[in-house]
Motif scaffolding. Structure first.
Motif, PDB file in Angstrom:
ATOM      1  N   UNK A   1       0.653  -1.002   0.342  1.00  0.00           N
ATOM      2  CA  UNK A   1      -0.320  -0.285  -0.294  1.00  0.00           C
ATOM      3  C   UNK A   1       0.839   1.155  -0.134  1.00  0.00           C
ATOM      4  N   UNK A   2       2.433   0.910  -0.116  1.00  0.00           N
ATOM      5  CA  UNK A   2       3.067   1.977  -0.227  1.00  0.00           C
ATOM      6  C   UNK A   2       3.407   2.503  -1.398  1.00  0.00           C
ATOM      7  N   UNK A   3       4.297   3.360  -1.808  1.00  0.00           N
ATOM      8  CA  UNK A   3       4.205   4.228  -2.652  1.00  0.00           C
ATOM      9  C   UNK A   3       5.270   3.757  -3.357  1.00  0.00           C
ATOM     10  N   UNK A   4       4.870   2.761  -4.869  1.00  0.00           N
ATOM     11  CA  UNK A   4       5.394   2.610  -5.917  1.00  0.00           C
ATOM     12  C   UNK A   4       6.253   3.042  -7.519  1.00  0.00           C
ATOM     13  N   UNK A   5       7.634   2.956  -7.199  1.00  0.00           N
ATOM     14  CA  UNK A   5       8.484   3.694  -8.343  1.00  0.00           C
ATOM     15  C   UNK A   5       9.023   2.965  -9.074  1.00  0.00           C
ATOM     16  N   UNK A   6       8.623   2.923 -10.470  1.00  0.00           N
ATOM     17  CA  UNK A   6       9.128   2.308 -11.473  1.00  0.00           C
ATOM     18  C   UNK A   6       9.955   2.830 -12.223  1.00  0.00           C
ATOM     19  N   UNK A   7      10.903   2.341 -13.688  1.00  0.00           N
ATOM     20  CA  UNK A   7      11.373   2.620 -14.144  1.00  0.00           C
ATOM     21  C   UNK A   7      11.553   3.459 -16.086  1.00  0.00           C
ATOM     22  N   UNK A   8      10.035   3.057 -15.438  1.00  0.00           N
ATOM     23  CA  UNK A   8       8.722   3.052 -17.005  1.00  0.00           C
ATOM     24  C   UNK A   8       9.203   2.208 -18.200  1.00  0.00           C
ATOM     25  N   UNK A   9       9.143   2.874 -19.528  1.00  0.00           N
ATOM     26  CA  UNK A   9       8.930   1.590 -20.222  1.00  0.00           C
ATOM     27  C   UNK A   9       9.824   1.682 -20.850  1.00  0.00           C
ATOM     28  N   UNK A  10       9.860   3.292 -21.249  1.00  0.00           N
ATOM     29  CA  UNK A  10      11.439   2.637 -22.607  1.00  0.00           C
ATOM     30  C   UNK A  10      12.274   3.734 -22.637  1.00  0.00           C
ATOM     31  N   UNK A  11      12.188   4.140 -20.826  1.00  0.00           N
ATOM     32  CA  UNK A  11      13.220   4.729 -20.564  1.00  0.00           C
ATOM     33  C   UNK A  11      14.710   3.844 -21.194  1.00  0.00           C
TER      34      UNK A  11
ATOM     35  N   UNK B   1       5.237   5.365 -16.121  1.00  0.00           N
ATOM     36  CA  UNK B   1       5.033   6.125 -17.166  1.00  0.00           C
ATOM     37  C   UNK B   1       5.444   5.558 -18.753  1.00  0.00           C
ATOM     38  N   UNK B   2       5.425   6.002 -19.767  1.00  0.00           N
ATOM     39  CA  UNK B   2       5.873   5.200 -20.931  1.00  0.00           C
ATOM     40  C   UNK B   2       7.319   6.236 -21.314  1.00  0.00           C
ATOM     41  N   UNK B   3       7.768   6.909 -22.029  1.00  0.00           N
ATOM     42  CA  UNK B   3       8.914   7.545 -22.260  1.00  0.00           C
ATOM     43  C   UNK B   3       9.714   8.582 -21.251  1.00  0.00           C
ATOM     44  N   UNK B   4       8.877   8.497 -20.621  1.00  0.00           N
ATOM     45  CA  UNK B   4       9.872  10.083 -19.400  1.00  0.00           C
ATOM     46  C   UNK B   4       9.769   9.326 -18.102  1.00  0.00           C
ATOM     47  N   UNK B   5      10.781   9.249 -17.044  1.00  0.00           N
ATOM     48  CA  UNK B   5      10.314   8.819 -15.704  1.00  0.00           C
ATOM     49  C   UNK B   5       9.693   9.809 -14.985  1.00  0.00           C
ATOM     50  N   UNK B   6       9.173   9.525 -13.994  1.00  0.00           N
ATOM     51  CA  UNK B   6       8.122   9.804 -13.393  1.00  0.00           C
ATOM     52  C   UNK B   6       8.361  10.538 -11.590  1.00  0.00           C
TER      53      UNK B   6
ATOM     54  N   UNK C   1      10.000  -0.634  -5.402  1.00  0.00           N
ATOM     55  CA  UNK C   1      11.061  -0.398  -6.529  1.00  0.00           C
ATOM     56  C   UNK C   1      10.933  -1.716  -7.650  1.00  0.00           C
ATOM     57  N   UNK C   2      10.432  -1.384  -8.762  1.00  0.00           N
ATOM     58  CA  UNK C   2       9.840  -2.028 -10.359  1.00  0.00           C
ATOM     59  C   UNK C   2       9.949  -1.788 -11.485  1.00  0.00           C
ATOM     60  N   UNK C   3      11.121  -3.009 -11.575  1.00  0.00           N
ATOM     61  CA  UNK C   3      12.157  -2.738 -13.073  1.00  0.00           C
ATOM     62  C   UNK C   3      11.394  -3.054 -14.183  1.00  0.00           C
ATOM     63  N   UNK C   4      10.788  -2.368 -15.047  1.00  0.00           N
ATOM     64  CA  UNK C   4       9.561  -2.560 -16.229  1.00  0.00           C
ATOM     65  C   UNK C   4      11.248  -3.779 -16.963  1.00  0.00           C
ATOM     66  N   UNK C   5      10.285  -3.689 -18.736  1.00  0.00           N
ATOM     67  CA  UNK C   5      10.444  -4.794 -19.142  1.00  0.00           C
ATOM     68  C   UNK C   5      12.122  -4.979 -19.610  1.00  0.00           C
ATOM     69  N   UNK C   6      12.598  -3.706 -19.433  1.00  0.00           N
ATOM     70  CA  UNK C   6      14.551  -3.413 -19.955  1.00  0.00           C
ATOM     71  C   UNK C   6      15.030  -3.896 -19.563  1.00  0.00           C
ATOM     72  N   UNK C   7      14.456  -4.941 -17.926  1.00  0.00           N
ATOM     73  CA  UNK C   7      15.638  -5.018 -16.742  1.00  0.00           C
ATOM     74  C   UNK C   7      16.118  -6.491 -17.702  1.00  0.00           C
ATOM     75  N   UNK C   8      15.595  -7.079 -18.462  1.00  0.00           N
ATOM     76  CA  UNK C   8      16.129  -8.160 -19.890  1.00  0.00           C
ATOM     77  C   UNK C   8      16.547  -7.343 -20.537  1.00  0.00           C
ATOM     78  N   UNK C   9      17.195  -8.389 -22.157  1.00  0.00           N
ATOM     79  CA  UNK C   9      17.869  -7.765 -22.824  1.00  0.00           C
ATOM     80  C   UNK C   9      16.481  -7.885 -23.847  1.00  0.00           C
ATOM     81  N   UNK C  10      16.740  -7.141 -24.904  1.00  0.00           N
ATOM     82  CA  UNK C  10      15.837  -6.169 -26.112  1.00  0.00           C
ATOM     83  C   UNK C  10      15.801  -7.289 -26.822  1.00  0.00           C
ATOM     84  N   UNK C  11      14.305  -7.826 -27.360  1.00  0.00           N
ATOM     85  CA  UNK C  11      13.716  -8.682 -27.761  1.00  0.00           C
ATOM     86  C   UNK C  11      14.318 -10.330 -27.075  1.00  0.00           C
ATOM     87  N   UNK C  12      14.536 -10.218 -26.469  1.00  0.00           N
ATOM     88  CA  UNK C  12      14.317 -11.518 -25.435  1.00  0.00           C
ATOM     89  C   UNK C  12      13.732 -12.105 -24.594  1.00  0.00           C
ATOM     90  N   UNK C  13      12.664 -10.661 -24.348  1.00  0.00           N
ATOM     91  CA  UNK C  13      11.241 -11.518 -23.709  1.00  0.00           C
ATOM     92  C   UNK C  13      11.262 -12.339 -23.878  1.00  0.00           C
TER      93      UNK C  13
END
Length: 775
Positions: free
Chosen positions: A268-278, A540-545, A302-314
């Motif tokens: 229930x606390x505040x979550x912060x993510x890396x955002x998507x395409x940053x 967010x998508x293209x920018x940090x939040x 703290x949340x790591x979005x898609x690019x914690x993995x190598x691109x095209x390897x998801x």
């Protein structure tokens, strides 16, 4: 799906068979049944060449009636099916009287007309709530041979329909058409990530269509006085869900399909993510974490979005070694700051993934009809889809999650699960059309159960996007891809309120919007809304939040509302326990709490947060909130001003405020800690007493971090004397804070073993506080 051409004609290419009378009624001990005939059977010749529908009514639990209809029952039994609770020992009464065959379960009764025109009527405590009449129930055949079963239930004068999942269109569903078919369509279309074949009526009942595949609804949109639903095939089953109140209807529906699990308090606390395409690496992540700490901004996940993995390897569950050379060490360093860790996953496996060859060789993916792996290039190149009907595939997929948990991951964002093909072959032979919606249930269940296994019961939490009926058992869900503007903020709230009326207890959204980058005012207004939601995530998508990207005032706003939420955790976690035990959403549409007030039936820009707090987010540049207060006395939680309800209000608020009102007669506990969501809620708690109503008892329970009650209190106002009774409490200091009330002159009662009872004045609010301290 529409079948009619106006009131009298059928659309070209369809043949509709509807019953006109009942035949051979039977009352068994626990059920009733009847044949539904499309013609008068009095002449003997009418008994030949006769198509019949068989209708059976039964009850799986009190106040719920099942209606099962089929024409031809000899078809293949199709999987999957929703898991339905069947309670034992419930009292069901059946009988047959002149012209009527009936079944009663609790306060809910169904009567089938056995004389005259075909019809079924449903009654709640002797009041007719809905029914199916002549030409309503039907078997439909399309010219290509496809068959459908259709039902039309009565929609009364002024009756309004809600729910059907997380829908972003108009909150009241009357006049709309819906296909229960999960799609990745964003929050700005008629498509939905979470389609639930359940609707709630303002007349005090619910309807659940028991089919995990495509269910087509016409809510007063084909016949304006009917809610129509249809499914492919020869069988239709639906449940009428009753209850004394709309709250009871939701309680019964979630008993039927599953109660939400209780998320751990830290979620229930505040979550912060890396955002998507940053672009990000450990240095970027640590700069965010350090920046939050330097600015006194409490951060909890703290949340790591898609690019914690190598691109095209998801998805390959492998940290990109060029960006994160020491993932285990990094996670340990983050956890040393007190953070929980979440990482993004999905059930799709790229052909470039290290998992692809393993899964293909072992038969762990959906297959084509010819036996090959089902693949396409949407999202990832040559992408395969994990087949969660295969137990070995579930274990294999879960083992990679277990490895991540072992190095410090606490939660998974289970993204996607909507674009599931209908031409694939499943390991267990499941029908691919029925699996399209149901796939997400298996996906989220596998991930949730791995978390429970590794972290323990009560510690599992997802951040899931797609769902079907029963998906509420695996919280939390978020609203998907919204835009960074006020309009999308409002449509997100509509979706969340609709989802709450569909049995889901916990819901979140991307603060500031996902697509594009919000102007500072949108970001700040969304922050207030987001931190007065069940769960709160900056994404967010293209920018940090991070808030300093939006200016120093945004930092102040984020700090204020994050700390406010943390201080409200004794109250909020109590509401979370209600969601888990009772099945009520934390964020409640006004109609759920005030069904008797016609002014509340269309409201979709405000909500109740739990039983006691009304929240009205601000959706415009001017800072003006227009909202409705139901009758009674309401007290601003921020300013302490008390006003009489029963009318609309217009208020202008700065960014550090919004309409946040406490309901008359509420006990709202406020914690002594405002920097984290998981702490001892009783130690130093301040119980705010809002405008008690003379002679009406008030109740409060505060849970511990396991959801067990650790503080119980009753209070009642008689004339000018407030009597307080403590049923149980730990030996810790706590206090009462009287707000929105001037008539209390004394406080007496069972204050246990208190050794000090003192008075003090809160200068920030200017009200009296009663301080109780224990030895």
């Amino acid at each position: 799906m529409k079948f009619s051409d106006g009131n009298w004609l059928t659309l070209p290419g369809y043949e509709v068979m509807s019953p006109v009378q009942a035949y051979d009624p039977k009352a068994q001990e626990k059920s009733i049944s009847v044949y539904a005939s499309p013609r008068d059977l009095k002449p003997r010749w009418a008994l030949l060449d006769l198509p019949l529908m068989t209708v059976k009514l039964s009850s799986p639990m009190a106040d719920v009636i099942r209606v099962s209809v089929h024409r031809h029952k000899g078809g293949i039994v199709q999987r999957p099916e929703f898991e339905i609770t069947e309670q034992e020992g419930i009292q069901i009464e059946t009988g047959m009287e002149t012209g009527e065959l009936w079944l009663q379960s609790g306060g809910l009764k169904a009567c089938v007309h056995t004389e005259g025109d075909w019809g079924i009527s449903f009654f709640q405590n002797e009041r007719r709530i809905t029914g199916s009449g002549i030409k309503s129930l039907a078997h439909v055949t399309r010219e290509d041979g496809q068959t459908y079963m259709r039902e039309q239930l009565d929609l009364g004068v002024g009756e309004q329909v809600y729910g059907l999942g997380e829908r972003f269109t108009a909150f009241v569903k009357n006049g709309q058409s819906f296909d229960i078919w999960n799609r990745d369509g964003g929050t700005g279309t008629e498509q939905a990530y979470k389609n639930i074949p359940f609707y709630l009526s303002s007349h005090g009942y619910g309807v659940f269509v028991n089919n995990p595949g495509l269910v087509s609804f016409e809510v007063g949109s084909e016949r304006v006085s009917k809610v129509q639903f249809s499914v492919e095939g020869e069988k239709l089953e639906y449940f009428i869900v009753g209850g004394k109140t709309l709250r009871d209807v939701l309680r019964n529906y979630t008993t039927l399909t599953g109660k939400p699990a209780l998320p751990p308090a830290w979620t229930f606390g505040l979550w912060l993510t890396t955002s998507f395409t940053t672009n990000y690496d450990e240095a970027t992540v640590m700069s965010f974490v350090d920046g939050m700490k330097e600015r006194d901004l409490p951060l909890h996940v703290f949340h790591f979005d898609c690019f914690w993995m190598k691109a095209l390897h998801w998805t390959d569950f492998e940290w990109d070694e060029k960006v994160f050379p020491d993932p285990e060490g990094m996670l340990q360093r983050l956890k040393e700051t007190g953070l929980k860790i979440c990482v993004w996953i999905n059930p799709y496996i790229s052909e470039q993934s290290r998992l692809f060859d393993e899964g293909a060789e072992r038969g762990y993916f959906l297959k084509r009809i010819d036996g090959g792996v089902w693949q396409w290039d949407r999202w990832q190149p040559g992408m395969a889809i994990v087949d969660f009907t295969n137990p070995d595939a579930c274990q294999w997929y879960g083992d990679y999650l277990r490895e991540l948990i072992d190095i410090g991951v606490d939660s998974f964002k289970t993204d996607f699960g909507e674009r599931i093909p209908t031409d694939a072959v499943y390991f267990d032979g499941s029908d691919p059309h029925r699996m399209h919606n149901y796939y997400t249930q298996l996906y989220n269940k596998v991930v949730f159960e791995v978390l429970e296994e590794k972290l323990g019961k009560g510690e599992a939490a997802l951040f899931a996007r797609s769902a079907t009926a029963g998906g509420q058992q695996f919280p939390v869900h978020w609203g998907g891809d919204c835009s960074a503007n006020f309009e999308s903020m409002a449509e997100s709230l509509r979706g969340g309120l609709s989802l709450g009326l569909s049995g889901f207890g916990f819901w979140s959204h991307d603060i500031g919007g996902f697509e594009n980058t919000a102007p500072a005012d949108v970001y700040m207004r969304w922050a207030a809304f987001g931190l007065l939601s069940s769960h709160s995530r900056l994404h967010g998508n293209q920018s940090y939040r991070v808030p300093w990207m939006f200016g120093e005032e945004a930092v102040d706003v984020m700090r204020f509302f994050t700390k406010l939420k943390c201080s409200l955790m004794p109250y909020l976690y109590g509401s979370a326990v209600d969601a888990h035990v009772i099945g009520l959403p934390m964020m409640r549409a006004m109609v759920l709490e005030f069904p008797e007030d016609p002014g509340c039936r269309t409201l979709d820009r405000q909500y109740m947060l739990g039983d006691s707090l009304l929240v009205a987010p601000i959706f415009n540049e001017e800072g003006i909130a227009e909202f409705y207060l139901p009758s009674g006395r309401w007290t601003s939680f921020v300013t302490g001003e008390s006003v009489e309800g029963g009318s609309w209000r217009s208020e202008q608020h700065g960014f550090m405020s919004l309409p946040l009102y406490a309901r008359q007669g509420s006990l709202v506990p406020v914690g002594a800690v405002n920097t984290k969501p998981d702490y001892d809620y009783v130690d130093g708690v301040e119980v705010h007493v809002f405008a008690p109503v003379e002679g009406v008892e008030m109740h409060l329970e505060i849970p511990d971090l396991k959801g067990n009650s650790s503080f119980k209190m009753n209070a009642i106002l008689n004339e000018t004397q407030l009597t307080v009774e403590l049923i149980s409490v730990d030996s810790k200091a706590w206090s009462l804070l009287l707000r929105g009330v001037t008539e209390v002159e004394s406080i007496i009662g069972g204050i246990g073993e208190a050794v000090e009872l003192g008075m003090r004045i809160r200068p920030d609010i200017g009200v009296t506080s009663i301080v109780i301290k224990y030895a």
